[in-house]
Structures are given as structure tokens and as C-alpha cells.
Design a protein around this motif. Structure first.
Motif, short mmCIF file in Angstrom:
data_model
loop_
_atom_site.label_atom_id
_atom_site.label_comp_id
_atom_site.label_asym_id
_atom_site.label_seq_id
_atom_site.Cartn_x
_atom_site.Cartn_y
_atom_site.Cartn_z
N THR A 46 1.33 50.79 35.93
CA THR A 46 0.79 49.42 35.91
C THR A 46 1.39 48.57 37.02
O THR A 46 0.83 47.55 37.40
CB THR A 46 1.12 48.72 34.58
OG1 THR A 46 2.47 49.00 34.26
CG2 THR A 46 0.23 49.19 33.48
N GLY A 47 2.55 48.99 37.55
CA GLY A 47 3.23 48.21 38.59
C GLY A 47 2.35 47.90 39.77
O GLY A 47 2.45 46.82 40.37
N ILE A 48 1.43 48.82 40.12
CA ILE A 48 0.59 48.60 41.30
C ILE A 48 -0.37 47.43 41.09
O ILE A 48 -0.82 46.80 42.05
CB ILE A 48 -0.18 49.89 41.69
CG1 ILE A 48 -0.74 49.77 43.11
CG2 ILE A 48 -1.31 50.19 40.68
CD1 ILE A 48 -1.15 51.06 43.74
N PHE A 49 -0.68 47.11 39.82
CA PHE A 49 -1.59 46.00 39.54
C PHE A 49 -0.83 44.69 39.31
O PHE A 49 -1.44 43.65 39.11
CB PHE A 49 -2.44 46.32 38.30
CG PHE A 49 -3.26 47.57 38.43
CD1 PHE A 49 -4.26 47.65 39.39
CD2 PHE A 49 -3.02 48.67 37.62
CE1 PHE A 49 -5.02 48.81 39.53
CE2 PHE A 49 -3.78 49.84 37.75
CZ PHE A 49 -4.78 49.90 38.71
N ILE A 50 0.51 44.74 39.30
CA ILE A 50 1.30 43.55 38.97
C ILE A 50 2.27 43.17 40.10
O ILE A 50 2.25 42.05 40.60
CB ILE A 50 2.09 43.77 37.66
CG1 ILE A 50 1.12 44.02 36.50
CG2 ILE A 50 2.98 42.57 37.34
CD1 ILE A 50 1.76 44.55 35.24
N LEU A 51 3.11 44.14 40.52
CA LEU A 51 4.19 43.85 41.47
C LEU A 51 3.73 43.22 42.79
O LEU A 51 4.34 42.25 43.24
CB LEU A 51 4.99 45.12 41.77
CG LEU A 51 6.12 45.46 40.80
CD1 LEU A 51 6.71 46.81 41.17
CD2 LEU A 51 7.21 44.40 40.82
N PRO A 52 2.68 43.76 43.45
CA PRO A 52 2.30 43.15 44.74
C PRO A 52 2.01 41.66 44.64
O PRO A 52 2.31 40.90 45.55
CB PRO A 52 1.03 43.94 45.14
CG PRO A 52 1.18 45.25 44.44
CD PRO A 52 1.84 44.93 43.13
N GLY A 53 1.45 41.23 43.50
CA GLY A 53 1.12 39.81 43.34
C GLY A 53 2.33 38.96 43.03
O GLY A 53 2.61 37.96 43.70
N GLY A 307 -12.26 44.40 33.92
CA GLY A 307 -12.25 45.36 32.82
C GLY A 307 -11.97 46.77 33.31
O GLY A 307 -11.25 47.55 32.66
N ILE A 308 -12.54 47.12 34.48
CA ILE A 308 -12.30 48.44 35.07
C ILE A 308 -10.83 48.60 35.44
O ILE A 308 -10.23 49.67 35.27
CB ILE A 308 -13.21 48.66 36.30
CG1 ILE A 308 -14.68 48.67 35.86
CG2 ILE A 308 -12.86 49.94 37.03
CD1 ILE A 308 -15.67 48.77 36.99
N ILE A 309 -10.23 47.50 35.93
CA ILE A 309 -8.80 47.54 36.27
C ILE A 309 -7.96 47.85 35.02
O ILE A 309 -6.97 48.59 35.08
CB ILE A 309 -8.35 46.20 36.90
CG1 ILE A 309 -9.01 46.01 38.27
CG2 ILE A 309 -6.83 46.13 37.03
CD1 ILE A 309 -8.68 47.05 39.31
N ALA A 310 -8.36 47.31 33.87
CA ALA A 310 -7.63 47.59 32.61
C ALA A 310 -7.68 49.08 32.30
O ALA A 310 -6.69 49.67 31.86
CB ALA A 310 -8.22 46.78 31.46
N VAL A 311 -8.83 49.73 32.55
CA VAL A 311 -8.95 51.18 32.34
C VAL A 311 -8.01 51.91 33.31
O VAL A 311 -7.34 52.88 32.94
CB VAL A 311 -10.41 51.65 32.53
CG1 VAL A 311 -10.50 53.17 32.45
CG2 VAL A 311 -11.31 51.01 31.49
N GLY A 312 -7.97 51.44 34.57
CA GLY A 312 -7.06 52.04 35.56
C GLY A 312 -5.61 51.91 35.15
O GLY A 312 -4.81 52.84 35.31
N ALA A 313 -5.27 50.75 34.58
CA ALA A 313 -3.89 50.54 34.11
C ALA A 313 -3.56 51.50 32.97
O ALA A 313 -2.47 52.09 32.94
CB ALA A 313 -3.71 49.09 33.66
N LEU A 314 -4.51 51.70 32.05
CA LEU A 314 -4.29 52.64 30.94
C LEU A 314 -4.12 54.07 31.47
O LEU A 314 -3.23 54.81 31.02
CB LEU A 314 -5.46 52.59 29.96
CG LEU A 314 -5.53 51.36 29.05
CD1 LEU A 314 -6.85 51.33 28.29
CD2 LEU A 314 -4.37 51.35 28.05
N ALA A 315 -4.95 54.45 32.44
CA ALA A 315 -4.83 55.80 33.03
C ALA A 315 -3.48 55.95 33.73
O ALA A 315 -2.83 56.99 33.63
CB ALA A 315 -5.97 56.04 34.03
#
Length: 460
Positions: A46-53, A307-315
């Protein structure tokens, strides 16, 4: 023949030849592709969807891209040390085994105990995040989990067990118990889903980049880049788990270094691409939010992609847990095989260490389902850095070891690179909080009690 002294026993180094042959019961089925999937599975969560920001907003600005590159360069020093050890000693146990062979039994145990903490806590923490994301995703369809089964044991707040966290851990444990071919096929598929979703974000986001958002590029100066690098360094942790797979890898002397270094290169490219696109889509000052990627997609009026990003985070979280449960089971197996934990853990059935895997799965499920873990997250970092530091320093005695002949990968710039890697690990450890140090001292105190009560007398 005189009895060995206390000092001789705690510094006893196992015979290299017998250690290399100790894991012959495990099936060699993994390829370079499998190892990179394991590595990417662990590193890109999940870090890739949170840390950069969040780091761009608070510490580095758009220069977060340079912070990721700098952190990767530093991380690559430790990665190269791991790659040389993995090439020279393709044995189960990763840093635990390396430390035992070059420094002796007690140092090996300390690293093993640090890694048990790192792997198990990391999975338990991620399982609770997985549960939260899952609840958020199904709430979009009007479904809600009862409060009683949605959190750690805390009757005062109406929660008794985090059921989704427990179920996902048991699912992964069951999958791994069916053999590596099945597990790797599922893991590769999940990694592809994750990479595809990251790719969708980068491609769609690229059309909404406004170069004006990158000005000023370094609002916090060079100091901001250095501070950002120390924060995002922990985003790269997990590549070391690749080396735990050594006895199950085809042609380990070539495959392991490729898996470790390939993981780091791919992870760096992905982190930098996401950082470039994210800070180009939205001014960095707006990104200090819990979910900056979803925020950016809503900002450009693409909420359906959030919503697709949430699926990516789960994966991402699922593959991270696969790698870490796999690695921790191999670590516990190796320590049991050497007699420092009961030999029951070191038994192999149908070419898999079932006892170690079952125990690890149950312990992590209890942690993830019942224990509030918020205060323990930083212990993951200290466990990793201790292992990195000892592996880096261990290259020096490894090169001089009479029994070890390594025709494969060697760290360039020897002996400077291993020493610099060791010093940087110490620098990062010095940045951790006093509370983290206190909790880790308690953990290592427990570890030493177990070692002197059991491992000291039973270790081979």
C-alpha cells in the motif's frame, strides 16, 4: 577431549558443507521470475499509493522522486551484500544462516530473533490494513461488517476480533501448505494485477500532468530530500525476504542475486513513476491526506478509478503477506533444523516445512485478529536494520572464510561498500524513537532468555 567453553559454544560456527546439504529435502522449483514476483510482492504494498503523496507534502515536495532514488541507492548497498551471501551460501534462513556461519551461533540467533519479529509483525499489521481496505471497498456496495468482528480485542469499544485479518492469513497459510507451484502461480497473478493497476494510474495520470505543479521542485531544499530519503527507505524493505527461498531455487548462485537486485530496480522505477505523476497531477501541498492517489483521481474527476486503486492496494497487501509468511516459515524451519528451537519446527513433510508454516500462520493470525498493533509498527524497522547491518559487516569475514568458494555474484567496491552500508544502517537506527528502542530491548531480552534456556544446550 575437553568440554567446549561458554565462549566457544556461543561463537561456534556450523560446518559449511553440512549446512549446504541440510535442506536437500526441499524441492527446487523457483525461477528468477518467481523470485522477482516474491520480491515485488513484498516491497510494493500500500506504501506506493500513500508514501509518494504524504512525504512530498510534508518533507520533500516534487523532489520526492530524488528521495526515492537516493533511498534506493542506499538500499542497494545492503541488497548487494545480501546477493553475495545468497550466491555464496544458498541455504534456508537468510540473514540468520549468514550470521551463524560467519559470526557464530549467538549472533545468528539474535538476527533470527530480529527477523521473526520483523516478518510476523509486518504481516499482522498489513492484515489489519487489508481488513480496513476490504471494509471500505464493500461499503461502496452498501455492505457493512458487524463492529464486533472488525477490530482487535477491545470490548470497551465493542470489537472482539478482526475476522477479515484472521481469514486472509489462514487463506495464505493454507495456500502455501499446498506447495510452491500453486502458491507462486497465485502470487504471480496477484503481482500482475497490482502492476497493471499501478500502470493504469501512471498512464491515465500522465494526461493530467501540469508541469507548473512541479515548481518549486525543491521547496524544502537538499535537507528535505535527505529527510524524505530516510522516510521512504522503509518502503523498500522486503527484498531481503527473497534470500529466504535459497534451498527451493533452481541455480541459486545466479537466480538469487538476479531476484534480489531485479526486485530493487523494478521497485525503484515504479515508486519514481508514481511520484512523478502524482506530484504533476496535484500541487504537492494538497497531498498530505490518508489516500493521496485516490484524492488525486477524484481531483481530476476520475472517481471510478479510485475504486480500482483500492483493488490494487488489496492485491499489494496480499502479495506482501504471501512473501512474509513464506519467509518467516522458512526462517523458523532453519532455526529449528539447527536445534536452537525445538527440532519439530525443522521437520520436512512432502518437501515442505509444514510444522513451521502452521505455527507461523497461527501466531500471525492471533496477532492480526486480536492484538492492537499500532505501537509496534516501528519494531519492524529496527528488526530489519539490525539484519541489514550484520549482513553488510558479514561480507568482510565471508571473503576470508576458508570453506566458502563463491564463483557467483560479489559486492563491487569491497571493502568500502559493505562498511558504508553498515554505517548507514546504524545512522537510520539512531533516528528511531526511544520507545522503539525500549520495546526492542524487551524483545531481545526475551530472545536471549530462550536462547540460554534452550538453544544454548540443544543447538547443533
Amino acid at each position: 577431549m575437553s568440554k567446549p567453553s561458554f565462549w566457544q559454544r556461543i561463537t561456534h560456527k556450523p560446518d559449511v558443507e553440512s549446512t549446504l546439504n541440510a535442506d536437500h529435502q526441499l524441492a527446487r522449483t523457483l525461477t528468477t521470475r518467481d523470485l522477482i514476483a516474491l520480491g515485488i510482492g513484498a516491497v510494493i504494498g500500500t506504501g506506493i499509493f500513500i508514501l509518494p503523496g504524504t512525504v512530498a507534502a510534508t518533507t520533500s515536495g516534487p523532489a520526492i522522486t530524488l528521495a526515492f532514488v537516493l533511498a534506493a541507492v542506499v538500499c542497494s548497498l545492503a541488497a548487494m551484500c545480501y546477493a553475495e551471501f545468497a550466491s555464496a551460501l544458498p541455504v534456508a534462513g537468510s540473514a540468520y544462516a549468514y550470521g551463524s556461519i560467519v559470526f557464530g551461533q549467538l549472533v545468528g540467533w539474535v538476527i533470527g530473533w530480529a527477523l521473526i519479529l520483523e516478518y510476523m509483525l509486518a504481516v499482522a499489521v498489513v492484515s489489519t490494513s487489508f481488513s480496513a481496505y476490504f471494509a471500505s471497498l464493500i461499503s461502496g456496495f452498501g455492505l457493512h461488517l458487524p463492529q464486533a468482528i472488525s477490530g482487535a480485542f477491545d470490548p470497551a469499544h465493542g470489537t472482539y476480533i478482526n475476522l477479515i485479518a484472521v481469514l486472509v492469513i489462514l487463506l495464505i497459510g493454507s495456500m502455501l501448505s499446498r506447495g510452491m507451484n500453486t502458491s507462486m502461480a497465485v502470487n504471480r497473478a496477484m503481482v500482475l494485477v497490482k502492476l497493471l493497476i499501478i500502470g493504469i494510474f501512471v498512464v491515465v495520470g500522465a494526461f493530467y500532468i501540469k508541469p507548473v505543479n512541479w515548481h518549486p521542485f525543491m521547496p524544502f531544499g537538499v535537507k528535505g530530500i535527505l529527510a524524505g530519503a530516510s522516510l521512504v527507505f522503509f518502503a523498500y524493505l522486503g527484498f531481503d525476504a527473497v534470500s529466504a527461498s535459497a534451498p527451493e531455487v533452481k541455480k541459486p548462485q545466479k537466480t538469487l542475486p538476479r531476484g534480489i537486485i531485479g526486485t530493487l530496480i523494478i521497485a525503484t522505477i515504479l515508486y519514481v513513476l508514481v511520484a512523478i505523476v502524482l506530484t504533476g497531477m496535484v500541487k504537492y501541498t494538497h497531498l498530505n491526506v490518508a489516500d493521496p492517489v485516490s484524492f488525486a483521481l477524484n481531483f481530476i474527476h476520475q472517481p471510478q478509478l479510485a475504486g480500482i486503486i483500492a483493488v490494487g492496494a488489496l492485491a499489494g497487501m496480499f502479495t506482501m503477506m504471501v512473501t512474509m509468511i513464506y519467509s518467516s516459515s522458512r526462517l523458523v524451519y532453519a532455526i529449528g533444523r539447527d536445534g536452537l528451537l525445538p527440532k519439530w519446527f525443522g521437520e520436512v513433510k512432502n518437501q515442505l516445512p509444514h510444522h513451521a508454516l502452521t505455527t507461523v500462520t497461527i501466531v500471525i493470525a492471533v496477532l492480526g485478529g486480536l492484538v492492537p498493533l499500532t505501537q509496534l509498527v516501528n519494531l519492524v524497522n529496527i528488526g530489519t536494520l539490525i539484519a541489514f547491518a550484520i549482513v553488510s559487516l558479514g561480507i568482510l569475514p565471508l571473503r576470508k572464510h576458508e570453506q566458502i568458494h563463491n564463483p557467483g555474484f560479489k559486492v563491487p567496491g569491497y571493502p568500502v561498500v559493505p562498511v558504508v552500508s553498515f554505517l548507514f544502517c546504524l545512522l537510520l537506527m539512531s533516528q528511531l524513537s526511544k520507545e522503539t528502542w525500549m520495546m526492542s530491548l524487551i524483545w531481545f531480552g526475551i530472545g536471549l532468555l530462550i536462547y540460554f534456556a534452550y538453544g544454548f544446550r540443544h543447538g547443533k
